[in-house]
Design an enzyme around this catalytic site. Structure first.
Site, PDB file in Angstrom:
ATOM      1  N   LYS A   1      58.661  46.451  21.354  1.00 47.74           N
ATOM      2  CA  LYS A   1      58.571  47.744  22.255  1.00 47.74           C
ATOM      3  C   LYS A   1      60.114  47.300  22.818  1.00 47.74           C
ATOM      4  CE  LYS A   1      56.508  49.983  26.028  1.00 47.74           C
ATOM      5  NZ  LYS A   1      57.744  50.424  26.629  1.00 47.74           N
TER       6      LYS A   1
ATOM      7  N   ASP B   1      63.512  48.428  24.868  1.00 48.72           N
ATOM      8  CA  ASP B   1      63.867  48.732  26.215  1.00 48.72           C
ATOM      9  C   ASP B   1      65.112  49.902  25.941  1.00 48.72           C
ATOM     10  OD1 ASP B   1      63.853  49.263  29.047  1.00 48.72           O
ATOM     11  OD2 ASP B   1      64.771  47.386  29.250  1.00 48.72           O
TER      12      ASP B   1
ATOM     13  N   GLU C   1      60.739  43.508  26.140  1.00 47.14           N
ATOM     14  CA  GLU C   1      59.856  44.446  26.942  1.00 47.14           C
ATOM     15  C   GLU C   1      58.573  44.327  26.609  1.00 47.14           C
ATOM     16  OE1 GLU C   1      59.864  49.111  28.397  1.00 47.14           O
ATOM     17  OE2 GLU C   1      60.589  48.690  26.616  1.00 47.14           O
TER      18      GLU C   1
END
Length: 322
Positions: A23, A25, A167
């Protein structure tokens, strides 16, 4: 077209039916590069044109593609960090954008392929879209755009990304179709950082403001629900200078408290200590907030912010996107 959205999760989905990605950021953008165009049109989650802000990314690939991905930039620690991109994401001046591209270079991490050579792929399962995306990237047809790796072992990726300060992760069903604009349980996101996008419902002036002009010292923010905007707390840390001025330019006062009351949610309703002296505003501006405490990281965001800090304005997101 608007991007497909992931559902917040509490644990890594188990089983071979799932695949897992980092994921990032960054800032979610769709890249539309029709055949014959030298420039890709970049649009945000709420379908706003962001092409001018990212000239190095808008240089289109050789083929007709529509892709989904995340624009990232690295901080001093070498990690993707949304805060590094904040000045760039609000800019629409071509000259400034070119200077930003030199000083704060961005990378486009493409994780989905929605159209190729005129053929729409959104009804294909994720596994097939991914296979085609990797082949196009291997042929060099995406130019400088990057295609990040995927992983079969979600627990391992979850631990590694946590240890590296990233993240979080996103888990996707291999059979999932692409559903534009929908938040689907076929995609699940798990964040390590306790961060959320919330809506501003009011602001309080800075203590000790001189000269008769009140400056923004804190924001009152809430979480949109089907019953209204539920109050989640007051954010003061990180607001000041240009950030406070920018907020003041955007917020529109109404004189009416926009938050849902305690009859809707036990944690709704603004306490008198927070409501006193507050300037109520139209609840349309989304901001990014970071806080302590695992309760806030849960899908429901139950509870109030703990020692929150203001990260930035999310003009690429609207309340209905949350």
């Amino acid at each position: 077209m608007r991007p497909m959205l992931a559902t917040p999760g509490a644990h890594v989905p188990p089983g071979e039916e799932w695949v897992h990605e980092v994921k990032w950021d960054g800032i979610r953008l769709l890249g539309d590069s029709p055949e014959g165009r030298t420039q890709t049109r970049l649009t945000t989650r709420n379908d706003n044109d962001a092409t001018r802000a990212w000239p190095e990314i808008a240089i289109g690939p050789a083929r007709d593609v529509l892709v989904d991905g995340e624009v990232i930039a690295l901080n001093d620690a070498g990690l993707p960090d949304f805060r590094v991109l904040m000045d760039r994401m609000h800019n629409r001046d071509a000259g400034r954008a070119a200077r930003f591209a030199e000083r704060i270079p961005a990378t486009y991490m493409v994780f989905d392929l929605l159209r190729l050579d005129g053929r729409l792929l959104i009804e294909e399962p994720w596994a097939e879209r991914r296979k085609i995306l990797e082949a196009v990237h291997a042929d060099g047809d995406l130019g400088s755009w990057q295609v990040p790796a995927t992983y079969d072992d979600g627990r391992m990726l979850h631990e590694v990304t946590r240890d590296q300060g990233l993240e979080g992760i996103v888990s996707k069903r291999r059979i999932s179709r692409y559903r534009p604009g929908e938040r689907s349980k076929d995609w699940v996101k798990l964040a390590h950082r306790y961060r959320a996008s919330l809506v501003v419902g009011g602001w309080r002036p800075e203590v000790g403001t001189e000269g008769g002009t009140e400056r923004i010292g804190a924001l009152l923010v809430g979480q949109p629900t089907s019953d209204g905007l539920v109050y989640r707390g007051r954010v003061g840390s990180g607001i000041g200078g240009k950030r406070a001025q920018r907020l003041g330019d955007l917020l529109r006062e109404t004189g009416r408290n926009p938050f849902a009351g305690p009859d809707v949610d036990p944690d709704g309703g603004v306490p008198p200590v927070d409501a006193r002296g507050t300037h109520w505003v139209e609840p349309f501006l989304v901001v990014e907030v970071e806080t302590h405490g695992t309760a806030f990281a849960a899908a429901s965001y139950k509870g109030r912010l703990r020692q929150p800090s203001f990260i930035g304005i999310r003009e690429d997101i609207e309340p209905e996107d949350l």
